[in-house]
Design a protein around this motif. Structure first.
Motif, PDB file in Angstrom:
ATOM      1  N   HIS A 149       5.365 135.921  46.771  1.00 20.79           N
ATOM      2  CA  HIS A 149       4.397 136.953  46.401  1.00 20.79           C
ATOM      3  C   HIS A 149       3.090 136.399  45.840  1.00 20.79           C
ATOM      4  CE1 HIS A 149       8.063 139.324  46.801  1.00 20.79           C
ATOM      5  NE2 HIS A 149       7.272 140.373  46.936  1.00 20.79           N
ATOM      6  N   CYS A 150       2.978 135.110  45.698  1.00 27.76           N
ATOM      7  CA  CYS A 150       1.745 134.532  45.144  1.00 27.76           C
ATOM      8  C   CYS A 150       0.708 134.361  46.255  1.00 27.76           C
ATOM      9  CB  CYS A 150       2.033 133.184  44.484  1.00 27.76           C
ATOM     10  SG  CYS A 150       0.517 132.452  43.791  1.00 27.76           S
ATOM     11  N   PRO A 151      -0.449 135.013  46.136  1.00 23.70           N
ATOM     12  CA  PRO A 151      -1.442 134.966  47.206  1.00 23.70           C
ATOM     13  C   PRO A 151      -2.180 133.634  47.318  1.00 23.70           C
ATOM     14  CG  PRO A 151      -2.292 136.230  45.363  1.00 23.70           C
ATOM     15  CD  PRO A 151      -0.861 135.895  45.032  1.00 23.70           C
ATOM     16  N   VAL A 152      -2.079 132.802  46.282  1.00 20.44           N
ATOM     17  CA  VAL A 152      -2.812 131.531  46.340  1.00 20.44           C
ATOM     18  C   VAL A 152      -1.868 130.317  46.308  1.00 20.44           C
ATOM     19  CG1 VAL A 152      -4.934 132.473  45.370  1.00 20.44           C
ATOM     20  CG2 VAL A 152      -3.189 131.573  43.825  1.00 20.44           C
ATOM     21  N   ASP A 153      -0.580 130.565  46.457  1.00 18.93           N
ATOM     22  CA  ASP A 153       0.398 129.487  46.586  1.00 18.93           C
ATOM     23  C   ASP A 153       0.307 128.482  45.422  1.00 18.93           C
ATOM     24  OD1 ASP A 153       2.471 128.138  47.805  1.00 18.93           O
ATOM     25  OD2 ASP A 153       1.160 126.911  49.061  1.00 18.93           O
ATOM     26  N   CYS A 154       0.285 129.031  44.205  1.00 18.18           N
ATOM     27  CA  CYS A 154       0.151 128.123  43.052  1.00 18.18           C
ATOM     28  C   CYS A 154       1.427 128.033  42.225  1.00 18.18           C
ATOM     29  CB  CYS A 154      -1.029 128.534  42.192  1.00 18.18           C
ATOM     30  SG  CYS A 154      -0.791 130.083  41.296  1.00 18.18           S
ATOM     31  N   ILE A 155       2.559 128.507  42.779  1.00 16.04           N
ATOM     32  CA  ILE A 155       3.846 128.385  42.095  1.00 16.04           C
ATOM     33  C   ILE A 155       4.647 127.297  42.804  1.00 16.04           C
ATOM     34  CG2 ILE A 155       5.960 129.553  41.380  1.00 16.04           C
ATOM     35  CD1 ILE A 155       4.453 132.208  41.610  1.00 16.04           C
ATOM     36  N   ARG A 156       5.099 126.333  42.021  1.00 20.37           N
ATOM     37  CA  ARG A 156       5.811 125.209  42.645  1.00 20.37           C
ATOM     38  C   ARG A 156       7.177 125.011  41.991  1.00 20.37           C
ATOM     39  NH1 ARG A 156       0.524 123.679  42.549  1.00 20.37           N
ATOM     40  NH2 ARG A 156      -0.392 123.907  44.619  1.00 20.37           N
ATOM     41  N   PRO A 157       8.173 124.642  42.812  1.00 25.91           N
ATOM     42  CA  PRO A 157       9.522 124.484  42.266  1.00 25.91           C
ATOM     43  C   PRO A 157       9.782 123.109  41.688  1.00 25.91           C
ATOM     44  CG  PRO A 157       9.556 124.310  44.663  1.00 25.91           C
ATOM     45  CD  PRO A 157       8.132 124.541  44.271  1.00 25.91           C
ATOM     46  N   GLY A 158      10.446 123.100  40.524  1.00 23.09           N
ATOM     47  CA  GLY A 158      11.093 121.898  40.041  1.00 23.09           C
ATOM     48  C   GLY A 158      12.543 121.981  40.489  1.00 23.09           C
ATOM     49  N   GLU A 159      13.435 121.295  39.777  1.00 18.92           N
ATOM     50  CA  GLU A 159      14.844 121.387  40.146  1.00 18.92           C
ATOM     51  C   GLU A 159      15.518 122.586  39.497  1.00 18.92           C
ATOM     52  OE1 GLU A 159      16.919 117.699  39.660  1.00 18.92           O
ATOM     53  OE2 GLU A 159      15.586 116.655  41.042  1.00 18.92           O
ATOM     54  N   ARG A 160      15.132 122.902  38.237  1.00 18.94           N
ATOM     55  CA  ARG A 160      15.839 123.963  37.502  1.00 18.94           C
ATOM     56  C   ARG A 160      14.998 125.199  37.259  1.00 18.94           C
ATOM     57  NH1 ARG A 160      18.448 121.823  32.259  1.00 18.94           N
ATOM     58  NH2 ARG A 160      19.427 123.871  32.394  1.00 18.94           N
ATOM     59  N   MET A 161      13.683 125.111  37.433  1.00 23.59           N
ATOM     60  CA  MET A 161      12.835 126.296  37.312  1.00 23.59           C
ATOM     61  C   MET A 161      11.569 126.088  38.135  1.00 23.59           C
ATOM     62  SD  MET A 161      11.027 126.329  33.519  1.00 23.59           S
ATOM     63  CE  MET A 161       9.463 127.079  33.986  1.00 23.59           C
ATOM     64  N   LEU A 162      10.769 127.146  38.226  1.00 22.85           N
ATOM     65  CA  LEU A 162       9.498 127.074  38.915  1.00 22.85           C
ATOM     66  C   LEU A 162       8.365 127.056  37.893  1.00 22.85           C
ATOM     67  CD1 LEU A 162      11.531 127.953  41.094  1.00 22.85           C
ATOM     68  CD2 LEU A 162       9.712 129.289  42.130  1.00 22.85           C
ATOM     69  N   TYR A 163       7.196 126.578  38.326  1.00 24.35           N
ATOM     70  CA  TYR A 163       6.062 126.382  37.414  1.00 24.35           C
ATOM     71  C   TYR A 163       4.782 126.879  38.084  1.00 24.35           C
ATOM     72  CZ  TYR A 163       9.355 122.897  35.518  1.00 24.35           C
ATOM     73  OH  TYR A 163      10.464 122.243  35.026  1.00 24.35           O
ATOM     74  N   ILE A 164       3.906 127.497  37.275  1.00 22.11           N
ATOM     75  CA  ILE A 164       2.625 127.992  37.776  1.00 22.11           C
ATOM     76  C   ILE A 164       1.515 126.996  37.443  1.00 22.11           C
ATOM     77  CG2 ILE A 164       0.863 129.796  37.493  1.00 22.11           C
ATOM     78  CD1 ILE A 164       3.192 131.774  36.993  1.00 22.11           C
ATOM     79  N   ASP A 165       0.681 126.712  38.431  1.00 25.97           N
ATOM     80  CA  ASP A 165      -0.467 125.841  38.226  1.00 25.97           C
ATOM     81  C   ASP A 165      -1.585 126.651  37.566  1.00 25.97           C
ATOM     82  OD1 ASP A 165      -2.706 124.275  38.325  1.00 25.97           O
ATOM     83  OD2 ASP A 165      -2.489 123.716  40.434  1.00 25.97           O
ATOM     84  N   PRO A 166      -1.909 126.390  36.296  1.00 27.59           N
ATOM     85  CA  PRO A 166      -2.884 127.228  35.589  1.00 27.59           C
ATOM     86  C   PRO A 166      -4.295 127.107  36.148  1.00 27.59           C
ATOM     87  CG  PRO A 166      -2.305 125.319  34.268  1.00 27.59           C
ATOM     88  CD  PRO A 166      -1.401 125.298  35.462  1.00 27.59           C
ATOM     89  N   ASP A 167      -4.585 126.017  36.819  1.00 27.92           N
ATOM     90  CA  ASP A 167      -5.925 125.843  37.375  1.00 27.92           C
ATOM     91  C   ASP A 167      -6.106 126.635  38.667  1.00 27.92           C
ATOM     92  OD1 ASP A 167      -6.619 124.135  35.324  1.00 27.92           O
ATOM     93  OD2 ASP A 167      -5.929 122.356  36.412  1.00 27.92           O
ATOM     94  N   ALA A 168      -5.014 127.013  39.318  1.00 24.63           N
ATOM     95  CA  ALA A 168      -5.109 127.730  40.591  1.00 24.63           C
ATOM     96  C   ALA A 168      -4.767 129.220  40.469  1.00 24.63           C
ATOM     97  CB  ALA A 168      -4.179 127.080  41.620  1.00 24.63           C
ATOM     98  N   CYS A 169      -4.030 129.594  39.430  1.00 24.64           N
ATOM     99  CA  CYS A 169      -3.616 130.996  39.240  1.00 24.64           C
ATOM    100  C   CYS A 169      -4.841 131.896  39.065  1.00 24.64           C
ATOM    101  CB  CYS A 169      -2.719 131.082  38.011  1.00 24.64           C
ATOM    102  SG  CYS A 169      -2.251 132.763  37.551  1.00 24.64           S
ATOM    103  N   ILE A 170      -4.848 133.024  39.804  1.00 26.62           N
ATOM    104  CA  ILE A 170      -5.990 133.957  39.738  1.00 26.62           C
ATOM    105  C   ILE A 170      -5.652 135.202  38.906  1.00 26.62           C
ATOM    106  CG2 ILE A 170      -7.006 133.154  41.902  1.00 26.62           C
ATOM    107  CD1 ILE A 170      -5.781 135.704  43.234  1.00 26.62           C
TER     108      ILE A 170
END
Ligand code: SF4
Ligand code: SF4
Length: 95
Positions: free
Chosen positions: A20-41
């Motif tokens: 659901h992220c329109p700018v593809d700024c969520i990335r998976p680790g092994e145990r959780m996902l993380y949002i890139d604060p520089d790319a999040c709109i």
């Protein structure tokens, strides 16, 4: 500002937010996902679909989850490393 994924995502990696992220700024680790604060709109789409209520607008982070602002940012600073942010890697396993 940015949205932030918190510990409620740990060991719950259904990845619903990724689709659901329109700018593809969520990335998976092994145990959780993380949002890139520089790319999040700041669109809030991920927050609305998370079944664990794990995602917060940074300004609305509960006091006991403030550390995850730093955790999400630092994950992306070291994104070429495998695994999770050390704070997340050290959390107890959830079934
Ligand atoms: S939707 Fe929520 S629980 Fe699922 S992976 Fe994304 S942040 Fe984690
Ligand atoms: S708020 Fe929007 S841009 Fe930011 S991570 Fe969530 S879906 Fe992506």
């Amino acid at each position: 500002m940015t949205y932030v994924i918190t510990d409620a995502c740990v060991d719950r990696t259904d990845r619903t937010c990724l689709d659901h992220c329109p700018v593809d700024c969520i990335r998976p680790g092994e145990r959780m996902l993380y949002i890139d604060p520089d790319a999040c709109i700041d669109c809030g789409a991920c927050e609305q679909v998370c079944p664990q209520d794990a995602i917060f607008f940074a300004a609305e982070l509960p006091q006991d989850r403030q550390v995850f602002l730093q955790v999400n940012a630092e994950f992306h600073e070291g994104v070429r490393q495998r695994g999770d942010h050390p704070h997340v890697a050290a959390l107890p396993r959830r079934n």
